[in-house]
Design an enzyme around this catalytic site. Structure first.
Site, PDB file in Angstrom:
ATOM      1  N   GLY A  19       0.806  -1.199   0.076  1.00 51.63           N
ATOM      2  CA  GLY A  19       0.065   0.046  -0.044  1.00 51.63           C
ATOM      3  C   GLY A  19       0.890   1.264   0.115  1.00 51.63           C
ATOM      4  O   GLY A  19       0.493   2.078   0.665  1.00 51.63           O
ATOM      5  N   ASN A  21       1.532   3.384  -2.243  1.00 47.38           N
ATOM      6  CA  ASN A  21       1.381   4.656  -3.153  1.00 47.38           C
ATOM      7  C   ASN A  21       0.461   5.574  -2.286  1.00 47.38           C
ATOM      8  O   ASN A  21       0.197   6.772  -3.060  1.00 47.38           O
ATOM      9  CB  ASN A  21       0.471   4.272  -4.233  1.00 47.38           C
ATOM     10  CG  ASN A  21      -0.817   3.485  -3.967  1.00 47.38           C
ATOM     11  OD1 ASN A  21      -0.754   2.044  -3.387  1.00 47.38           O
ATOM     12  ND2 ASN A  21      -1.953   4.132  -4.309  1.00 47.38           N
ATOM     13  N   GLY A  23      -1.454   7.255   1.713  1.00 44.58           N
ATOM     14  CA  GLY A  23      -1.308   7.308   3.016  1.00 44.58           C
ATOM     15  C   GLY A  23      -0.253   7.252   3.916  1.00 44.58           C
ATOM     16  O   GLY A  23       1.029   7.446   3.479  1.00 44.58           O
ATOM     17  N   LEU A  24      -0.253   6.168   4.839  1.00 46.63           N
ATOM     18  CA  LEU A  24       0.921   5.957   5.767  1.00 46.63           C
ATOM     19  C   LEU A  24       1.842   5.447   4.908  1.00 46.63           C
ATOM     20  O   LEU A  24       3.337   5.544   4.983  1.00 46.63           O
ATOM     21  CB  LEU A  24       0.608   4.899   6.753  1.00 46.63           C
ATOM     22  CG  LEU A  24      -0.426   5.404   7.835  1.00 46.63           C
ATOM     23  CD1 LEU A  24      -0.814   4.361   8.785  1.00 46.63           C
ATOM     24  CD2 LEU A  24      -0.228   6.624   8.582  1.00 46.63           C
ATOM     25  N   SER A 151      -4.196  -1.319  14.694  1.00 45.89           N
ATOM     26  CA  SER A 151      -5.001  -0.282  14.986  1.00 45.89           C
ATOM     27  C   SER A 151      -5.475  -0.143  16.378  1.00 45.89           C
ATOM     28  O   SER A 151      -5.358  -1.316  16.941  1.00 45.89           O
ATOM     29  CB  SER A 151      -6.274  -0.248  14.062  1.00 45.89           C
ATOM     30  OG  SER A 151      -7.174   0.742  14.589  1.00 45.89           O
ATOM     31  N   TYR A 178     -13.595  -4.824  10.657  1.00 50.03           N
ATOM     32  CA  TYR A 178     -12.292  -4.132  10.754  1.00 50.03           C
ATOM     33  C   TYR A 178     -11.774  -4.288  12.044  1.00 50.03           C
ATOM     34  O   TYR A 178     -10.332  -4.491  11.903  1.00 50.03           O
ATOM     35  CB  TYR A 178     -12.677  -2.330  10.457  1.00 50.03           C
ATOM     36  CG  TYR A 178     -11.162  -1.516  10.481  1.00 50.03           C
ATOM     37  CD1 TYR A 178     -10.296  -1.891   9.472  1.00 50.03           C
ATOM     38  CD2 TYR A 178     -10.955  -1.097  11.709  1.00 50.03           C
ATOM     39  CE1 TYR A 178      -9.063  -1.110   9.695  1.00 50.03           C
ATOM     40  CE2 TYR A 178      -9.652  -0.063  11.831  1.00 50.03           C
ATOM     41  CZ  TYR A 178      -8.716  -0.118  10.726  1.00 50.03           C
ATOM     42  OH  TYR A 178      -7.770   0.563  10.660  1.00 50.03           O
TER      43      TYR A 178
END
Length: 308
Positions: A19, A21, A23-24, A151, A178
């Site tokens: 991931g 590309n 955000g974090l 999270s 989630y």
């Protein structure tokens, strides 16, 4: 006391960021590349990945950064994970840091290409399989680290083996799914470290969470009535994506960090602040649940770790 200022050159490091590309993950790639590392930006879309890479190159001094390579990876597809792992191991014989960062949050009910509930499949099972497939190169890399991004939502999560995937949407809510996936990330982190501790390999497995960070991960809830009512409060507690990435970066680079540790923000309710060691909930450390989840994950994905 830890600071990014203490970090030495990463020129000899090869790092994967899933991931990467946005955000974090985008902040991870930018940070590691700015310190000289070779970074593989794993992105579901090559087009978006190349655009993010170009943006980073424009923001940094192109002459003084490490190499950024964009590779396609869809964690909702076991076939894509297999293809990514094969292509990576054909090109590299070391992997110093695996940042299992990519994820989806509070999405409507849906299934991955292999029939897994979407959030559990992408956030947890996809990274379980990716880590296992890359483990042969990880275990031959001196001082390798695996970082799983969890999270604060894990604290309300549960693992119901009777309905792990919310079959036919029974019992499904976006936040329950989630939270379950993020609890699974931590159970996986601690169990993998326990299993590594029974071997001779020099590998540390750690976890981190970003607190409340300004990324597009919460796009599925931002339009809701409740979110709009508390938007003013959220604006005061949120930190930047870069600040949210720092707990994961510390987990990856702090020389004094031990396998099985968990990092997050230092502030009120761990919503924002400097990256420090934090505690996850009691359930995340339950060895019986962790071992059962491991076995179920192997059965679901057909993937096993090679600890030999």
């Amino acid at each position: 006391m830890w600071s990014v200022e203490d970090i030495k050159s990463l020129e000899d490091k090869i790092i994967i960021v899933t991931g990467g590309n946005s955000g974090l993950g985008y902040e991870d790639v930018k940070f590691y590349a700015s310190n000289g590392a070779t970074v593989i930006m794993a992105s579901r879309s090559l087009e978006r990945g190349e655009a993010a890479k170009e943006k980073i190159l424009n923001e940094l001094d192109r002459d003084n950064i490490g190499e950024i390579n964009v590779m396609e990876l869809d964690l909702a597809s076991l076939a894509s994970i297999d293809k990514f792992a094969n292509e990576f191991t054909q090109s590299y014989n070391e992997l110093h840091i695996l940042m299992n960062n990519a994820g989806v949050m509070t999405t409507p009910y849906g299934l991955t290409k292999d029939g897994f509930e979407q959030q559990f499949g992408v956030n947890y099972l996809g990274h379980f399989v990716l880590t296992a497939k890359l483990f042969p190169v990880i275990k031959t890399t001196n001082g390798a680290r695996i970082i799983n991004i969890s999270s604060n939502a894990h604290k309300t999560g549960n693992i119901s083996f009777d309905n792990l995937m919310y079959d036919k949407e029974i019992g499904y809510t976006p936040m329950k799914a989630y939270s379950r996936s993020k609890l699974a990330n931590l159970l996986f982190t601690y169990e993998l470290q326990r299993r590594i501790n029974q071997t001779v390999y020099d590998i540390r497995v750690l976890a981190a969470h970003p607190g409340v960070s300004n990324t597009d991960l919460a796009r599925h809830v931002e339009g809701g009535f409740f979110f709009k009512k508390i938007a003013g409060v959220i604006e005061k507690t949120v930190q930047s994506a870069y600040e949210g990435a720092l707990p994961g970066i510390r987990a990856a680079l702090d020389l004094d960090a031990f396998g099985g540790e968990y990092f997050g923000p230092s502030g009120f309710m761990e919503m924002k602040g400097k990256p420090i060691r934090v505690d996850s909930n009691k359930l995340s450390h339950n060895k019986i649940v962790a071992r059962r989840l491991w076995k179920v994950s192997e059965k679901l994905t057909g993937m096993k770790f090679d600890f030999s």
